[in-house]
Write a protein that holds these residues in place. Structure first.
Motif, PDB file in Angstrom:
ATOM      1  N   LEU A 575       0.844  -1.182   0.000  1.00  0.00           N
ATOM      2  CA  LEU A 575       0.000   0.000   0.000  1.00  0.00           C
ATOM      3  C   LEU A 575       0.884   1.238   0.000  1.00  0.00           C
ATOM      4  O   LEU A 575       1.914   1.288   0.672  1.00  0.00           O
ATOM      5  N   LEU A 576       0.480   2.265  -0.745  1.00  0.00           N
ATOM      6  CA  LEU A 576       1.321   3.442  -0.945  1.00  0.00           C
ATOM      7  C   LEU A 576       1.024   4.562   0.046  1.00  0.00           C
ATOM      8  O   LEU A 576       1.936   5.298   0.434  1.00  0.00           O
ATOM      9  N   MET A 577      -0.215   4.719   0.461  1.00  0.00           N
ATOM     10  CA  MET A 577      -0.601   5.863   1.278  1.00  0.00           C
ATOM     11  C   MET A 577      -0.301   5.716   2.774  1.00  0.00           C
ATOM     12  O   MET A 577      -0.121   6.727   3.465  1.00  0.00           O
ATOM     13  N   PRO A 578      -0.238   4.507   3.346  1.00  0.00           N
ATOM     14  CA  PRO A 578       0.030   4.413   4.790  1.00  0.00           C
ATOM     15  C   PRO A 578       1.351   5.029   5.226  1.00  0.00           C
ATOM     16  O   PRO A 578       1.505   5.364   6.408  1.00  0.00           O
ATOM     17  N   LEU A 775      -4.443   8.231  -9.943  1.00  0.00           N
ATOM     18  CA  LEU A 775      -5.388   8.706  -8.933  1.00  0.00           C
ATOM     19  C   LEU A 775      -4.728   9.739  -8.036  1.00  0.00           C
ATOM     20  O   LEU A 775      -3.553   9.603  -7.664  1.00  0.00           O
ATOM     21  N   ASP A 776      -5.511  10.765  -7.681  1.00  0.00           N
ATOM     22  CA  ASP A 776      -5.000  11.733  -6.716  1.00  0.00           C
ATOM     23  C   ASP A 776      -4.989  11.112  -5.320  1.00  0.00           C
ATOM     24  O   ASP A 776      -5.388   9.956  -5.130  1.00  0.00           O
ATOM     25  N   THR A 781      -6.442   6.837  -1.651  1.00  0.00           N
ATOM     26  CA  THR A 781      -6.740   6.354  -0.301  1.00  0.00           C
ATOM     27  C   THR A 781      -7.987   5.483  -0.310  1.00  0.00           C
ATOM     28  O   THR A 781      -8.019   4.411   0.299  1.00  0.00           O
ATOM     29  N   ARG A 782      -9.050   5.953  -0.989  1.00  0.00           N
ATOM     30  CA  ARG A 782     -10.282   5.157  -1.068  1.00  0.00           C
ATOM     31  C   ARG A 782     -10.041   3.853  -1.813  1.00  0.00           C
ATOM     32  O   ARG A 782     -10.531   2.791  -1.401  1.00  0.00           O
ATOM     33  N   ARG A 785      -8.025   1.346   0.323  1.00  0.00           N
ATOM     34  CA  ARG A 785      -8.818   0.773   1.407  1.00  0.00           C
ATOM     35  C   ARG A 785      -9.677  -0.381   0.879  1.00  0.00           C
ATOM     36  O   ARG A 785      -9.767  -1.449   1.496  1.00  0.00           O
ATOM     37  N   SER A 786     -10.290  -0.170  -0.273  1.00  0.00           N
ATOM     38  CA  SER A 786     -11.103  -1.231  -0.874  1.00  0.00           C
ATOM     39  C   SER A 786     -10.238  -2.382  -1.384  1.00  0.00           C
ATOM     40  O   SER A 786     -10.602  -3.555  -1.243  1.00  0.00           O
ATOM     41  N   TYR A 787      -9.098  -2.053  -1.961  1.00  0.00           N
ATOM     42  CA  TYR A 787      -8.218  -3.087  -2.518  1.00  0.00           C
ATOM     43  C   TYR A 787      -7.686  -4.006  -1.424  1.00  0.00           C
ATOM     44  O   TYR A 787      -7.663  -5.229  -1.577  1.00  0.00           O
ATOM     45  N   ALA A 788      -7.259  -3.419  -0.306  1.00  0.00           N
ATOM     46  CA  ALA A 788      -6.741  -4.232   0.791  1.00  0.00           C
ATOM     47  C   ALA A 788      -7.838  -5.122   1.371  1.00  0.00           C
ATOM     48  O   ALA A 788      -7.601  -6.302   1.670  1.00  0.00           O
ATOM     49  N   ALA A 789      -9.041  -4.562   1.534  1.00  0.00           N
ATOM     50  CA  ALA A 789     -10.142  -5.367   2.068  1.00  0.00           C
ATOM     51  C   ALA A 789     -10.527  -6.481   1.090  1.00  0.00           C
ATOM     52  O   ALA A 789     -10.859  -7.599   1.509  1.00  0.00           O
TER      53      ALA A 789
END
Length: 842
Positions: A575-578, A775-776, A781-782, A785-789
């Motif tokens: 994940l890139l945003m964490p 994606l911005d 982030t959205r 979150r969906s991809y990880a779940a």
């Protein structure tokens, strides 16, 4: 009657182009000692005219010419040493991995990709697997597999086959359903035959049953690698012997696999098999009978709906009581107990179906790697020792020794000639250190500066010591990164690969000039270290039944290769945003950040970002983003770390956009050239240059850490049941979307986006349609979150369908929900991209 072969017309071009060839060099080397000496003598004769030499050793011209030719060609002799000897280490071994070399059995096998490959793979990896059928009937990448397994292992065979497939799944492909286990449809053997010879009837019948069982069951024949290489009936090349997936239990030839695919078992084939058994004279009748199957046409079907035909080995006297065996036309009796015991032994230990499953795993490599003899460094011997005595004991006609200055002059001239010999000798011994994949690039050249131990009195002629001469004259000219980069190119070319970095070279915005060169070198080195995976598994996908995010060993080869070619810091799935949230950093939206409206002063004084104090400032910021963010907040109190403007961060990575500094602020030009930000400092006592360095370093670290990609396979987003009326069917077929961050400096650049798309297109399998999505920060982030779940739900669902716990329905509903959401997010963003493309083209 033979068939006439038409004579080719020489006027017409051949349909098949002749292979490219390099003419073999024959004769003496034109640059070797003899040829070079002959050419030099010819030139000297032309220049000397009538005055020439008698070719005696006392002639200084010819003797020095011999020495010169020897010096010029000495390295040719050194290069002709066996390569294995030059690469051998002091311990006597060649460290292949350290030299970037891989064994043939590691490189030549491939990942399963065809139906035959998958059949071999599952037969090799599923315990108890007897037969496997694999096909993609609709050509949409969805595989259907069924298998037959030993009765004792039939319950676990389906789960083992699913895990084996998921571990070797390819991009854009998936299982249409879990592999099914075929149920055995038992048949019995009926015999009426005549025998002859000295063999006992029990031995003849036991062998006949074993051969018929092998034919009916279509038991795969396995050959070890050495057995294939040593086959006498066919010349098997090493590349052919290692073709297909790497097998642990022995190679299964294509004929064995195709035999199982035949639709019927013909009794005539059984008769031919019976006649091949030693002692069988004549076959009156041989047939198979199975309940519910009609064999009146002389054959039985091999497969049916969820079943496969198998021969039941006789295990009771009643099973052989009806067999009719004759010798010389007279019916004979057989020892039923002895026959049944012999059959049981064969079924367990010889050539029954269980033998294939119990084959021992192959360990090590049957192929010997080339090895050499270590050549220890030898002391350099001066050419002075090889010249005639007259040159070492020069004297004038009076017998008085010559002046010491002339001796020093003579030794100095000789050193100029010999220095290249010494360097060449050192370079030859340095070869194994040059061809290496170690992390820190050391010097690429080796130097041996001559001294008194080589030629007497030479040290006194240096202006300083020899180490200074070596460092200042020779080592300073060694561009180690450039030359070692060419060495890596050569090693990659051995595998038919390359790491072309011309397109990405202009985008080193997060590094200094030298650090950027080192980073590109490291990307090339990492590609060579992973060459087996990046080539053998180049079309491989993740195993979604295991955790992939944050796991280096469960990332597709395409993602790794593209990340290396795009010079990203991280190459594995993550994940890139964490990284920002862990450092308590946030980004504002593209429109909410403060605009760059300030006008530059008339007289500007830009800060120097690459000053000698930069290392001290960077060290004071710490190693992680959180500590760097705290230092940044100390310098610029007006910057809200929870809502940093992306445009400001993009501009901050460009050193040339820091336009001015004064006692209370740093001026930063906008990336859209529309104005400047005036970033106020906490105090006038804060150094503007130090603050600018801090901002630049923080922006580079943050964006380097947050760049990367996600590779989404559309086939995995298909509904578990039914269809989605809002999504067209071609959305799932062999399509892959790479999701990148658009808010970073490189991600915001149209040129970098084109390079990223070109890189993915050139390296993806040809049958895949690849798209990019940028994606911005908020959208990423959205999405993450969906991809990880979704990945977690996918992993849970796999565990549930393979477990008899009964949680399958709950896991399926959860996976369906997250799949629907991720599919909708991806479709919405791709649809927006398509709309923008249409507007742009209009």
């Amino acid at each position: 009657m033979g068939t006439a072969v038409p004579t080719p017309d020489p006027a017409k071009p051949s349909a098949r182009p002749s292979p490219a060839q390099i003419a073999r060099h024959r004769g003496d080397d034109p640059f070797a000692y003899g040829a070079l000496r002959d050419r030099a003598l010819s030139s000297l004769q032309a220049l000397s005219g009538e005055w020439w030499t008698d070719f005696n050793y006392h002639d200084p011209g010819v003797t020095l010419l011999d020495a010169l030719c020897y010096a010029l060609t000495e390295n040719l002799f050194g290069a002709q040493q066996p390569l294995v000897d030059l690469l051998a280490a002091p311990d006597g071994r060649i460290h292949y991995r350290r030299l970037g070399l891989r064994a043939a059995e590691e490189i030549l096998p491939c990942r399963p990709c065809t139906s035959m490959d998958y059949m071999r793979w599952l037969l090799d990896r599923v315990p108890g697997a007897l037969q496997v059928h694999a096909s993609s009937p609709n050509g949409d990448g969805l595989w259907r597999m069924d298998l037959e397994a030993l009765t004792a292992l039939a319950e676990t065979a389906s789960a083992a086959a699913a895990r084996a497939y998921w571990a070797q799944r390819n991009l854009g492909e998936d299982l249409a359903a879990l592999p099914s286990v075929l149920q055995p449809r038992w048949c019995t053997l009926q015999l009426n035959l005549s025998i002859e010879g000295a063999r006992t009837p029990e031995d003849i019948l036991a062998e006949l049953v074993a051969r018929c069982a092998e034919h009916v069951d279509a038991a795969p024949r396995r050959l070890s690698l050495m057995a294939r290489l040593l086959a006498q009936d066919a010349a098997v090349a090493l590349a052919d012997a290692l073709d297909g997936p790497r097998m642990r239990q022995g190679w299964i030839d294509t004929d064995s696999l195709e035999r199982d695919l035949e639709s019927r078992v013909y009794f005539g084939d059984l008769a031919r098999i019976a006649l091949s058994v030693e002692g069988v004279l004549e076959v009156g009748d041989i047939s198979l009978s199975a309940e519910g199957l009609d064999g009146s046409a002389g054959a039985l079907p091999r497969h049916g709906d969820a079943w496969v035909l198998r021969l039941r080995w006789p295990d009771q006297p009643e099973a052989v009581a009806a067999w009719q065996i004759k010798r010389r036309g007279v019916p004979i009796g057989i020892a039923q107990d002895a026959l049944l015991q012999r059959l049981d032994d064969l079924r367990r230990n010889v050539d029954g179906r269980a033998a294939a499953d119990s084959a021992p795993s192959a360990t090590g490599s049957p192929l010997t790697r080339p090895q050499g003899d270590y050549l220890p460094p030898a002391a350099y011997v001066s050419l002075l020792n090889q010249l005639p005595q007259i040159y070492r004991e020069r004297a004038d006609l009076t017998g008085m020794p010559i002046h010491a200055a002339e001796v020093a002059q003579w030794h100095a001239y000789l050193a100029l000639l010999e220095q290249w010999l010494a360097h060449g000798d050192a370079q030859t011994q340095h070869l194994r250190k040059l061809y290496t994949v170690v992390g820190k690039p050391a010097a690429s050249y080796a130097w041996q500066v001559l001294g008194d131990e080589h030629i007497a009195g030479l040290d006194a002629l240096y202006n300083g010591n020899r180490e200074q001469v070596r460092d200042n004259v020779f080592a300073s000219a060694d561009d180690a990164l450039e030359r070692r980069g060419r060495v890596l190119d050569h090693l990659l070319a051995l595998y038919g690969e390359g790491c072309w970095q011309g397109s990405i070279r202009p985008f080193g915005w997060y590094f200094g000039a030298e650090a950027w060169r080192l980073h590109l070198f490291e990307q090339k080195r990492q590609m060579l270290l992973r060459i087996a995976t990046l080539t053998r598994d180049r079309h491989g996908a993740i195993d979604y039944s295991r955790r992939s995010l944050g796991r280096r060993g469960n990332t597709s080869a395409l993602q790794q290769r593209a990340s290396l070619l795009l010079a990203c810091k991280h190459h594995h799935s993550r994940l890139l945003m964490p990284a920002m949230s862990e450092a308590q950093i946030g980004l504002a939206t593209e429109t909410d950040g403060p605009a760059a409206t300030e006008a530059l002063p008339s007289k500007t004084q830009p800060p120097v970002l690459w000053s000698p104090r930069r290392h001290r400032m960077v060290d004071s910021m710490g190693k992680d983003l959180a500590s760097a963010a705290r230092v940044l907040a100390m310098h610029f109190p007006e910057l809200d770390l929870r809502a940093l403007p992306p445009a400001l961060l993009r501009s901050a990575v460009h050193a040339e956009r820091y336009k001015h500094m004064d006692a209370g602020a740093v001026w930063l030009a906008s990336d859209d050239k529309g104005g400047c930000w005036r970033l106020r400092l906490r105090s006038t006592r804060v150094s503007p240059e130090a603050a600018a360095i801090c901002l630049h370093e923080f922006a580079c670290r943050l964006q380097l850490e947050c760049e990367g990609m996600h590779l989404i396979e559309h086939v995995l987003l298909r509904p578990l049941s039914g269809s989605d009326p809002d999504i067209p069917d071609d959305f799932y077929r062999y399509r892959v979307t790479a999701v990148f961050p658009a808010w970073t400096a490189r991600g915001h650049s149209a040129s970098f986006r084109r390079v990223a798309m070109e890189t993915l297109t050139l390296n993806a399998p040809a049958h895949l349609r690849v798209q990019t999505l940028w994606l911005d920060a908020a959208a990423m982030t959205r999405f993450e979150r969906s991809y990880a779940a979704w990945l977690e739900a996918k992993q849970t669902h796999c565990a549930a369908v393979l477990s008899p716990s009964g949680e399958h329905a709950v896991a399926a509903r959860r996976l369906e929900d997250w799949t629907r959401l991720l599919r909708w997010l991806l479709w919405r963003h791709l649809d927006a991209v398509r709309t923008d493309d249409v507007r742009g083209s209009a």
